[in-house]
Design an enzyme around this catalytic site. Structure first.
Site, short mmCIF file in Angstrom:
data_model
loop_
_atom_site.label_atom_id
_atom_site.label_comp_id
_atom_site.label_asym_id
_atom_site.label_seq_id
_atom_site.Cartn_x
_atom_site.Cartn_y
_atom_site.Cartn_z
N ASP A 137 -20.54 -17.53 45.77
CA ASP A 137 -21.99 -17.53 45.81
C ASP A 137 -22.77 -17.91 46.68
O ASP A 137 -22.39 -19.31 47.44
CB ASP A 137 -22.47 -17.26 44.15
CG ASP A 137 -23.68 -16.37 43.70
OD1 ASP A 137 -24.33 -16.97 43.94
OD2 ASP A 137 -23.22 -15.18 43.60
N LYS A 141 -21.94 -9.90 49.13
CA LYS A 141 -23.39 -9.59 47.79
C LYS A 141 -24.79 -10.44 48.94
O LYS A 141 -25.02 -11.27 49.29
CB LYS A 141 -22.98 -10.57 46.92
CG LYS A 141 -24.03 -10.88 45.70
CD LYS A 141 -23.76 -11.78 44.37
CE LYS A 141 -24.59 -12.13 43.52
NZ LYS A 141 -24.51 -13.23 42.19
N TRP A 197 -37.73 -9.51 35.43
CA TRP A 197 -36.25 -10.42 36.09
C TRP A 197 -35.58 -10.37 34.62
O TRP A 197 -36.40 -11.08 33.49
CB TRP A 197 -36.91 -11.18 36.54
CG TRP A 197 -35.65 -12.55 36.41
CD1 TRP A 197 -34.01 -12.26 37.65
CD2 TRP A 197 -34.95 -13.31 35.84
NE1 TRP A 197 -33.36 -13.58 37.24
CE2 TRP A 197 -34.03 -14.05 36.10
CE3 TRP A 197 -35.94 -14.36 34.69
CZ2 TRP A 197 -32.99 -14.83 35.45
CZ3 TRP A 197 -34.88 -15.12 34.17
CH2 TRP A 197 -34.22 -15.49 34.57
N ARG A 209 -39.34 -19.39 44.25
CA ARG A 209 -38.01 -20.74 44.49
C ARG A 209 -37.92 -20.93 45.75
O ARG A 209 -36.78 -20.47 46.34
CB ARG A 209 -37.16 -18.87 44.22
CG ARG A 209 -35.65 -19.35 43.43
CD ARG A 209 -34.22 -18.29 43.63
NE ARG A 209 -33.34 -19.18 43.33
CZ ARG A 209 -32.42 -18.93 43.33
NH1 ARG A 209 -31.52 -18.46 44.31
NH2 ARG A 209 -30.88 -19.70 42.18
N ASN A 212 -34.45 -12.55 46.95
CA ASN A 212 -34.92 -13.75 45.55
C ASN A 212 -36.31 -13.75 44.73
O ASN A 212 -36.97 -14.82 44.44
CB ASN A 212 -34.04 -14.88 44.55
CG ASN A 212 -32.43 -14.35 44.01
OD1 ASN A 212 -32.81 -14.47 43.48
ND2 ASN A 212 -31.76 -14.99 45.42
N ASP A 230 -28.47 -10.53 48.64
CA ASP A 230 -29.44 -11.50 47.00
C ASP A 230 -30.80 -10.71 47.97
O ASP A 230 -31.35 -11.33 48.92
CB ASP A 230 -28.88 -12.66 46.74
CG ASP A 230 -29.36 -12.94 45.44
OD1 ASP A 230 -30.20 -12.27 44.91
OD2 ASP A 230 -28.69 -13.68 44.64
N ASP A 252 -29.42 -10.02 36.52
CA ASP A 252 -29.27 -11.25 36.00
C ASP A 252 -28.91 -11.92 34.48
O ASP A 252 -28.27 -12.76 34.18
CB ASP A 252 -30.16 -12.76 36.40
CG ASP A 252 -29.65 -12.98 37.92
OD1 ASP A 252 -28.87 -12.19 38.33
OD2 ASP A 252 -30.92 -13.02 38.33
C1 DGJ Z 1 -30.07 -13.76 42.07
C2 DGJ Z 1 -28.05 -13.13 42.11
O1 DGJ Z 1 -29.23 -12.52 41.17
C3 DGJ Z 1 -27.23 -14.18 40.86
O2 DGJ Z 1 -26.48 -13.34 40.82
C4 DGJ Z 1 -27.04 -15.36 41.95
O3 DGJ Z 1 -25.90 -14.96 43.32
C5 DGJ Z 1 -27.87 -16.52 42.52
N1 DGJ Z 1 -29.22 -15.60 43.20
C6 DGJ Z 1 -27.84 -17.24 43.52
O4 DGJ Z 1 -29.12 -17.95 43.53
#
Ligand code: DGJ
Length: 758
Positions: free
Chosen positions: A368, A478, A201, A445, A482, A480, A550
């Site tokens: 976002d 977008k 990351w 997370r 995570n 995402d 990021d």
């Molecule tokens: C990870 C993404 O890469 C960020 O740009 C943002 O959207 C965050 N998550 C939000 O939780």
């Protein structure tokens, strides 16, 4: 016809202007690979390339004492006979045996290219059947009753060959498919360097070069996403090859889940490259009548160095993998609120940011994370895709209407595959998550992964997302992701089907993407997975751009974008200018250098514009104007890497984009730290028309394309007569507008615009 079959010598020759790929059917029905390299004129036979070996202690066939796949190059290696390396596939027979052999049955050569699984598995395509020729080669293991179709396509104008494999069980018994790779290529010798893109990351897709050695060198993912650990890409280059010259082979897998890319050098110095689904976490039950289609792999052979390889991937992925209305359209300059506000916003705040974003020249405002459920931090509400009216009193519908009324497009963030333990969705459906039931589940997370192997889960998320999208004015999403998958298990799959979990999961993700992109073709999707969990070719099939990292620090981005560009076009790389000190590395860099880096991608801003000074606003306005003026060149020009941040001390990076007609080119050059008493730096440009005379920004002379490519452009990296140094130093020290010149202060950069002199 770019696939030629010679009936007498039983040779297949896949060829276009730049490449030949040759293999033949042997008398025993096996396939032997003969050649992959620069284009060769066709011949009736290429048997001089078929060389057996005389050797003591070679395990051979009984009927031919020189026949061993330990030495011969195999087209799609099997396991258990004369080849001691890992095969491209592996099956388990009902008697427990894993031995398998494939023999030729028939083949079909046709113009064009078929979809994979009727388009449900991402793959390259043609728009016109004359763009490519395909070969489907039917092979059979008679003992098992298993058919294997080796699928090849060679493009006419794009120097790429695609491969995939289709297995089907025509027997009365179940066959366990334990390994099913998409391609294998055997090469003579091992005088190659291997490049992989590895990372973690915030430092994704870093180039690593290592010399091939005997044994295995592999890249992989086991995380349920294509991952930051390694990108599904391998490059083998001759040691002398550079960015612009020399022989380079590139291999890329169009897949978003666990993969393997392996390179093996055996005892006879043969190099074997294989790519496909990672067998470590894979097993598929082929019941009688069942079939299995592997993902597609792409091979590129370049004689024009790394840039040649990358430009082929860029063209193929931009024009014949990415799809939809935005494939060729201008990508909007966006402003995203994430680093500007994180979770702390309300409608008033967002509207004030949007007003300023519009003023700066942005075209799209992206809201976002944090607009839904009770999400005020990252501990709750994923899965609850309904509006948090405490934050947004008029909902997404009201907010998007207001933002559209300002003349901006509106975009929204989702993380569709996840659920927070603290959420209404999890309260109602605790059984919808991925995971074994007899162990404590790992968390990242504060979130679990939804079980996308289950259609009812995908249906539910589709409906939730649809109701927001349909009632609001949404032009961009977008998507995402995570966290990676752990405790991989689906309670809905049978015990002996758990080996199918990861692949079924990603098919569920593709299904949701497919449904959403079909229902909302006017929406631009940006795939985002913390910037790296899923920067892979398959995502481009649905989302023509991906969040690159990021990490928006300009110094880090040089390496990230440089590495990413080995495979992925600039139109696929989301690149944002963020505030300083940078939120990932706390570095302070000039606003101009941040923009000069982000220009080489799809430009966005990720900051709170209401906190900018008037001077910063004026500079950002100019940046956006400049980007819009040259958007076509930045997003769709031909990209050349010139100086690598991975070479030497990494202090200098340079790259450039050239317009299709070569009348405009833009070069970016960056220096990390300034040095006392530096030497002159000369950078040779690329891609220009030799005969054109170019004006050069910040310079009062013109040079021809030939001169710029051969003699190069000089940079003094220190005080010189062409600039007013005092003004510049003052501006740098006060973070004010200046025409950036390389060498003046740390993190300096220069953007050079070359225009054909009229
Ligand atoms: C990870 C993404 O890469 C960020 O740009 C943002 O959207 C965050 N998550 C939000 O939780």
């Amino acid at each position: 016809m770019s696939i030629i079959f010679n009936q007498d010598s039983k040779t297949f020759h896949l060829t276009n202007k730049k490449t030949s790929y040759i293999f033949k059917i042997l008398d025993n029905g096996n396939l032997v690979h003969l050649y992959y390299g620069p284009s060769l004129p066709n011949k009736d036979n290429f048997d001089y390339l078929f060389r057996k070996k005389f050797s003591g202690h070679l395990v051979t066939r009984e009927d031919d004492l020189q026949f061993s796949f330990d030495y011969l190059k195999s087209e799609y290696p099997t396991f258990g006979q004369t080849d001691y390396r890992e095969g491209a596939y592996q099956v388990k027979n009902k008697n427990g045996s894993k031995v398998s052999e494939l023999k030729y049955v028939s083949h079909e050569i046709f113009k064009g290219k078929n979809q994979l699984l009727n388009g449900l598995l991402p793959a390259t395509y043609v728009e016109n059947d004359n763009e490519a020729t395909s070969l489907n080669l039917l092979m059979r293991d008679e003992v098992l009753g298993m058919d294997v179709v080796l699928k090849y396509t060679i493009y006419e104008e794009i120097n790429a060959i695609t491969r995939s494999v289709y297995f089907s069980n025509n027997s009365e018994e179940t066959i366990n498919l334990e390994r099913a790779l998409s391609m294998s290529l055997d090469l003579d010798g091992y005088d190659y360097e291997m490049i992989n893109l590895n990372g973690a990351w915030a430092r994704e897709r870093q180039m690593e070069v290592s010399k091939l050695h005997h044994g295995d060198q592999s890249i992989f993912s086991t995380r349920g996403d294509s991952s930051t650990e390694f990108n599904p890409f391998i490059c083998l280059k001759k040691p002398m090859a550079t960015e612009t010259t020399g022989d380079v082979l590139g291999f890329s897998l169009i897949y978003s889940s666990n993969f393997l890319g392996s390179v093996n050098v055996n005892l006879y110095n043969k190099t074997r490259v294989m790519m496909g689904i990672n067998p470590f976490t894979f097993k598929w039950n082929l019941n009688p009548g069942d079939s299995f289609q592997t993902p597609e792999a792409v091979m590129v052979y370049s004689q024009e160095g790394l840039n040649g390889m990358s430009q082929t991937f860029h063209e193929l992925y931009r024009k014949r993998l990415a799809r939809g209305e935005y494939r060729d359209a201008d990508r909007p300059v966006l402003l995203n609120n994430w680093e500007g506000t994180y979770f702390d916003f309300n409608e008033e705040k967002i509207l004030s940011m949007a007003t300023d974003a519009k003023e700066l020249g942005a075209e799209l405002f992206v809201l976002d994370d944090g607009w839904f459920g009770k999400r005020n931090d990252d501990k709750s509400s994923l899965g609850d895709w309904f509006v948090n009216y405490d934050k947004l009193e008029n909902g997404i519908k009201g907010l998007s209407n207001k933002i559209e009324a300002m003349g901006l497009k509106f975009g929204l963030w989702f993380e569709p595959e996840m659920v927070s333990p603290i959420s209404e969705l999890f309260e109602v459906h605790p059984d919808w998550i991925v995971g074994v039931t007899d162990r404590v589940l790992s968390i990242d997370r504060y979130q679990y992964v939804l079980d996308f192997t289950r259609t009812e889960v995908v249906d539910y998320i589709f409906n939730m997302m649809s109701s927001i999208i349909s009632e609001s004015k949404i032009s961009y999403i977008k998507w995402d992701l995570n966290r990676s998958i752990s405790e991989a298990y689906s309670t809905k799959l049978a015990t002996d089907q758990q080996g199918e979990f990861y692949h079924r999961y990603i098919l569920g993700v593709y299904d949701l993407y497919n449904r959403l992109t079909t229902k909302y073709p006017q929406v631009l999707f940006e795939s985002c997975a913390s910037g790296g969990l899923r920067f892979d070719p398959a995502m481009l099939y649905y989302a023509p751009q991906t969040w690159t990292s990021d990490d928006t620090d300009t110094v880090e981005r040089l390496k990230i974008q440089y590495g990413t560009s080995l495979v992925y076009p600039l139109s696929s790389m989301g690149a944002h200018v963020s505030a300083v000190p940078n939120h990932q590395v706390y570095r302070i860099t000039p606003l101009e250098t941040r923009a000069n880096t982000a220009f080489f991608g799809v430009l966005g801003y990720e900051l709170d514009p209401t906190k900018l000074t008037d001077d910063e606003k004026m500079r950002i306005k100019k940046q956006i104007q400049l980007y819009k003026e040259h958007r076509e060149v930045f997003q769709y020009g031909t990209f050349y890497r010139l100086v690598s941040p991975y070479d030497g001390d990494g202090n200098i990076t340079s790259w450039m984009c050239v317009s299709e007609n070569k009348e405009t080119a833009i070069m970016g050059i960056y220096q990390v730290l300034s040095r006392p008493n530096p030497n002159e730096l000369i950078v040779k440009l690329a891609g220009l028309n030799d005969e054109f005379e170019y004006t050069i920004s910040n310079r009062n002379y013109t040079l021809s394309g030939r001169e710029l490519k051969s003699a190069g452009l000089p940079f003094h990296l220190t005080i010189n007569n062409e600039i007013d140094v005092k003004t510049m130093m003052y501006s740098v020290l006060n973070n004010m507008e200046y025409t950036p010149v390389l060498g003046i202060g740390d993190y300096s950069s220069e953007l050079i615009i070359l225009r054909r002199e009229k």
